[in-house]
Design a protein around this motif. Sequence first.
Motif, PDB file in Angstrom:
ATOM      1  N   GLY A 335      16.269  -1.064   0.172  1.00 16.06           N
ATOM      2  CA  GLY A 335      14.964  -0.774  -0.419  1.00 16.06           C
ATOM      3  C   GLY A 335      14.946  -0.993  -1.914  1.00 16.06           C
ATOM      4  N   ALA A 336      16.031  -0.659  -2.583  1.00 14.89           N
ATOM      5  CA  ALA A 336      16.080  -0.844  -4.033  1.00 14.89           C
ATOM      6  C   ALA A 336      16.074  -2.327  -4.403  1.00 14.89           C
ATOM      7  N   ILE A 337      16.802  -3.131  -3.636  1.00 10.27           N
ATOM      8  CA  ILE A 337      16.834  -4.572  -3.907  1.00 10.27           C
ATOM      9  C   ILE A 337      15.447  -5.176  -3.721  1.00 10.27           C
ATOM     10  N   ASP A 338      14.788  -4.838  -2.619  1.00  5.14           N
ATOM     11  CA  ASP A 338      13.453  -5.382  -2.377  1.00  5.14           C
ATOM     12  C   ASP A 338      12.478  -4.977  -3.477  1.00  5.14           C
ATOM     13  N   ARG A 339      12.566  -3.743  -3.925  1.00  9.00           N
ATOM     14  CA  ARG A 339      11.572  -3.240  -4.862  1.00  9.00           C
ATOM     15  C   ARG A 339      11.776  -3.724  -6.289  1.00  9.00           C
ATOM     16  N   GLY A 516      14.347   3.053   6.403  1.00 10.60           N
ATOM     17  CA  GLY A 516      14.876   3.778   5.264  1.00 10.60           C
ATOM     18  C   GLY A 516      14.016   3.708   4.025  1.00 10.60           C
ATOM     19  N   GLY A 517      12.908   2.963   4.093  1.00 12.48           N
ATOM     20  CA  GLY A 517      12.065   2.818   2.924  1.00 12.48           C
ATOM     21  C   GLY A 517      10.810   3.672   3.000  1.00 12.48           C
ATOM     22  N   ASP A 518      10.220   3.899   1.845  1.00 11.91           N
ATOM     23  CA  ASP A 518       8.963   4.632   1.741  1.00 11.91           C
ATOM     24  C   ASP A 518       7.923   3.669   1.182  1.00 11.91           C
ATOM     25  N   PRO A 519       6.958   3.230   2.022  1.00 12.47           N
ATOM     26  CA  PRO A 519       5.946   2.293   1.529  1.00 12.47           C
ATOM     27  C   PRO A 519       5.143   2.838   0.356  1.00 12.47           C
TER      28      PRO A 519
END
Length: 839
Positions: A335-339, A516-519
């Motif tokens: 999630g951190a990489i995507d964001r 595992g992510g929060d939209p």
Amino acid sequence: MRVPASTYRLQVNARFTLYDAAAALPYLHDLGVDWVYLSPLLKAEPGSDHGYDVVDHTVIDPDRGGAQGLVAVSAEARRLGMGVLVDIVPNHMGVATPRENDWWWDLLTHGRSAAHADAFDVDWDAGDGRIRIPVVGDEDLLPDGRIANLSVTEGELRYHDHRYPLSPDDLPVVEEGAPAPDLPVVEEGAPAPDLPVVEEGAPAPVSKPPGHDGDADPDEIHARQHYELVSWRRADTELNYRRFFAVNTLAAVRVEDRRVLEDSHVEIRRWFDEGLVDGLRVDHPDGLRDPAAYLEDLRTLTNGAYVLVEKILEAGEDLPVSWATAGTTGYDVLGAIDRVLTDPAGQGPLTALETRLRGAPLSWAELTHDTKRAVADGILGSEVRRVAREVLGGSESFETARPSPPREPTGALAPSTTDPSEDSLVDAIAELAACFPVYRPYLTEGRAYLGQAFSEARRRRPDLVPTFDELEPLLREPARAVAPRFGQTSGAVMAKGVEDCAFYRTSRLTSLTEVGGDPGEWSVTVEEFHAAMGRRLRERPYAMTTTSTHDTKRGEDVRARIAVLAELPGLWADSLDTLLSLAPLPEPSFGNLLWQAVLGAWPASRERLHGYAEKSMREAGDRTTWTAPDAAYEGAVHAAVDAAFDNAAVAAVLDEVLAHVAGPGWSNSLSAKLVALTMPGVPDVYQGSELWEQSLVDPDNRRPVDLGVRREVLSRVLAGERPVLTPHTDDPGHAKLLVTQAALTLRRNQPHRFTAYSPVRAEGDAADHVLAFDRGGALTVATRLPVGLAARGWGDTTLPLPDGRWADLLTGREYAGRATGHDVLADYPVALLIRAGDA
């Protein structure tokens, strides 16, 4: 403890066996991989592709290559200097085919007295001494309570294709001690006497127990068994065995029992005793009664081997420090990489688009509360009621748990003076699970989450405050059985309510709706990313880093392309309006989700996109469901998928959008890949993702990959070829394999370059478009927000390099001092630099 520099995940099944995995290891070694990472190997349900439905813990599945197949993998890995990591499934077993699972067959045969009765988590009292099995179809439930299509055949109870054992009292038996029949004495040379003729296939003479004969009523036989076949509709509220989530054919296993632990890990222990395996990945630890205790047991069993847990961490949540594990399998850093590669400027316009499509603003907090509550009341209602029964029964009664002196009121109502009704207790437990901010409470660490859940539950349901006040001290006491029981349930409610439902009801930017992510968390800044990586290096340096798995909703390169829409929100809004006018859908917001998937996976086959459409709309569950499909609604969705292939106007819109997003999408893909392979942690490459990985949700992401094609591309890269990256959808992804090979090989062969983490901050006009860090001699440079960069240009942007000359392993070019962004990232959107001349 031996720790991998990297891993490569292979899905092992009947089509790709352990022998195939062994044959693939030389290619993986040449790619730079350190350890091979294998999907579950123990014997699974017949035909299982994934292996998470284990039926026998004592053997490796013959269909997957058996024991000798693992020997072959291990031997080849040792020859190449590689390690072996294996996925294990301690939480549950497959029971879809009872005859294949000896433990379950024994349980059904003997009930509470079965040798393996303690292996499964069954509430016998709730079923009046019988275990309920929800398999009976509506058409077979007769008005008089009987079951149609039930029969007793060959010593088994049969219901259609389902086979179940009979209790010993109902089995035909040969009379013990019956005299052998008198046979005539035949003198030598005399003709044989006439003997009674027995027709071929005739049954042997047997004695049958009282009340049982060949014409016995199967319903009467069924009524005497230790199990009860019931309507499939009763699974939501009346099952009395714990399951994996809401899957009736996966029965939970009680590894907290010492004997069950030993019996279920006998083969796993052998792997370590014989030196065949180096590490384990533990599936779904949240389902275990006491994950911390289990991991301690596993540390002893494996002699302290490398162990990872498939644990989902919510934003701000930390893995309990007491757990004997190197860390999670990496959904948190995914999630951190995507964001960090998502444009924050797109949040407003794409939020407005979703609001317009829905007809009202979406509150992620309210949506997830409601979907979790629906799950707790619905498909996981049996588990919620199990928690309530545990509270109300025996040592778990409210009476023995009430604090003394009485607590002060904490809500609108005073604490109750009598035990709450079962209905109010079920209501309160369901509400608490719906309010839980993380997957489950761990009472030795993270107690604050329990307090948050109770506070929110009291706010939402003041009518239940007295019940919450009675319930809270029970759930705060780890020694009480109900506390871990609730934890096992809350984790399942979160998974089914959020990942498998709410994720399909929001469409703002679907690259953010990943496991595992929060939209609701749109993006992270470069500085926030650097801070998180520094902390990761200090606290969990050997946790796994993943970008695609067998469980991701969208493959890494699907998400990378969709993320470009945050830079082009106006283009997407206009294009989506046109698509929805050309292929109308009853739910426009779902159309946003569907067309983003088509865009991200394109070019994709018609079959794959239809499969995704069916799963996503039924998982959303707001207009159609798995158990009650809405033919008209689903027909409209499938018609839209067909339009992508059959309607020239629709195809033209897609082509126009892809012309703008394909190239930037590949840029995002390479940036995400290099960052993941070089950041703190142990990078995992999911099978085939060294080329473009454009899978959608399972089973699409578990389909076979062609390693032969990748082997041929690698041979050219190793010979010195430097692939060109094109901005078109038909780019073959060879540049991605180059990046993967360079990073993996450097990590494995020169680990001393990856012992630190220091941000490298670009300066100048386009500094925001650079993410760079030094791992202690290996310097990663990645492009972010490529659409904005193309519009702006690099201008005077420079990257201040540490002292000395630096060589890019991808291009061979050298730099020193202040390198310009235009020079370093001229050929590829990423660079991997080491000091020139260093070995």
